[in-house]
Motif scaffolding. Sequence first.
Motif, mmCIF file in Angstrom:
data_model
loop_
_atom_site.group_PDB
_atom_site.id
_atom_site.type_symbol
_atom_site.label_atom_id
_atom_site.label_comp_id
_atom_site.label_asym_id
_atom_site.label_seq_id
_atom_site.Cartn_x
_atom_site.Cartn_y
_atom_site.Cartn_z
ATOM 1 N N HIS A 117 0.827 -1.209 0.000
ATOM 2 C CA HIS A 117 0.000 0.000 0.000
ATOM 3 C C HIS A 117 0.863 1.260 0.000
ATOM 4 O O HIS A 117 0.563 2.225 -0.707
ATOM 5 N N ASP A 170 -1.816 5.416 -3.857
ATOM 6 C CA ASP A 170 -2.436 6.075 -2.701
ATOM 7 C C ASP A 170 -1.391 6.800 -1.851
ATOM 8 O O ASP A 170 -1.688 7.805 -1.209
ATOM 9 N N PHE A 171 -0.181 6.237 -1.834
ATOM 10 C CA PHE A 171 0.891 6.834 -1.049
ATOM 11 C C PHE A 171 2.009 7.313 -1.981
ATOM 12 O O PHE A 171 1.906 8.382 -2.553
ATOM 13 N N THR A 221 0.658 15.476 2.920
ATOM 14 C CA THR A 221 -0.411 16.053 2.100
ATOM 15 C C THR A 221 0.119 17.136 1.162
ATOM 16 O O THR A 221 -0.486 17.410 0.129
ATOM 17 N N ILE A 243 -0.338 13.302 -1.086
ATOM 18 C CA ILE A 243 -0.617 12.015 -0.447
ATOM 19 C C ILE A 243 -1.690 12.255 0.616
ATOM 20 O O ILE A 243 -1.376 12.608 1.748
ATOM 21 N N LYS A 244 -2.941 12.075 0.230
ATOM 22 C CA LYS A 244 -4.063 12.444 1.095
ATOM 23 C C LYS A 244 -4.810 11.241 1.668
ATOM 24 O O LYS A 244 -5.732 11.415 2.458
ATOM 25 N N TYR A 245 -4.412 10.042 1.310
ATOM 26 C CA TYR A 245 -5.116 8.843 1.765
ATOM 27 C C TYR A 245 -5.233 8.837 3.284
ATOM 28 O O TYR A 245 -4.253 8.991 4.011
ATOM 29 N N GLY A 246 -6.441 8.679 3.793
ATOM 30 C CA GLY A 246 -6.685 8.560 5.224
ATOM 31 C C GLY A 246 -6.434 9.827 6.020
ATOM 32 O O GLY A 246 -6.372 9.787 7.248
ATOM 33 N N SER A 247 -6.309 10.975 5.357
ATOM 34 C CA SER A 247 -6.023 12.230 6.044
ATOM 35 C C SER A 247 -7.302 12.856 6.590
ATOM 36 O O SER A 247 -8.234 13.138 5.831
ATOM 37 N N LYS A 280 -9.645 5.177 11.581
ATOM 38 C CA LYS A 280 -8.859 4.893 10.374
ATOM 39 C C LYS A 280 -8.047 6.116 9.922
ATOM 40 O O LYS A 280 -7.357 6.072 8.913
#
Length: 187
Positions: free
Chosen positions: A90, A95-96, A155, A159-163, A173
Motif C-alpha cells: 500500500h 495512494d501513497f 499532504t 498524499i491524502k489517503y486517510g487524512s 482509520k
Amino acid sequence: MRNLKSIALALVALASFTVNAQTKKIDVAKSGIVWTGKKVTGSHTGTIKLESGNLVFKKKLVKGGTFVVDMTTINTTDLSGKGKESLDGHLKADDFFGVDKFKTATLTFTNISTKNKNNYTITADLTIKGITKPVTFDLVVNGNTATATVKVDRTKYGIKYGSGSFFSDLGDKTISDEFELEVKLAW
C-alpha cells in the motif's frame, strides 16, 4: 568590458569555493533512514534506503548537501507476514508514494544556518512524487557521521489517503498527515 570583469571575478570566486570545498560522498551501506507513520490507533515504523548522497564542507562547516532516496526500498519493520506485505504494498501504491512512477525522492539543501561548529539548521527542497516543497530540520555532525530528524507533511506532496484534513468520518482509520524520518549518514 565591465561585464567581462564581473564574469571573471565570479569565476575566480567559484573556483575558490570549489578548491576550498570538500564533497563527502555518503556511504549508503553505512547510512540509513527509519520512518515512523502514525494513525489514531497506533503507529508503524520501517526503513528506506539512500541511493546516493553527499555533503559539502568548507573549512569543516557544512555548506551543501544532496540526497537521492530509493523509494522502492520502503520496508515495514514492525509487522511480519501478510500484514507487512499488505502495508509495504500500500505504501508503494499510488495512494501513497507511487513508486512505479516515482522511484526516487530527492533532498537538496538550499539554506544552511550554523548554530555552532557541529549543529546546523537546514532548509532543503524535498521532492516526493514530482512535487517539490521546502522542509526545515536540524543536522548534527559528529566526526564522519551526521544525524537529523525530518518531519514531512505528506499532504503537501499529494498524499491524502486517510487524512483527516481532507476526509471526514474516518474515525479510527485516520492517518496523521505528518511522518517522521530519522536519518543517519556516514561517509
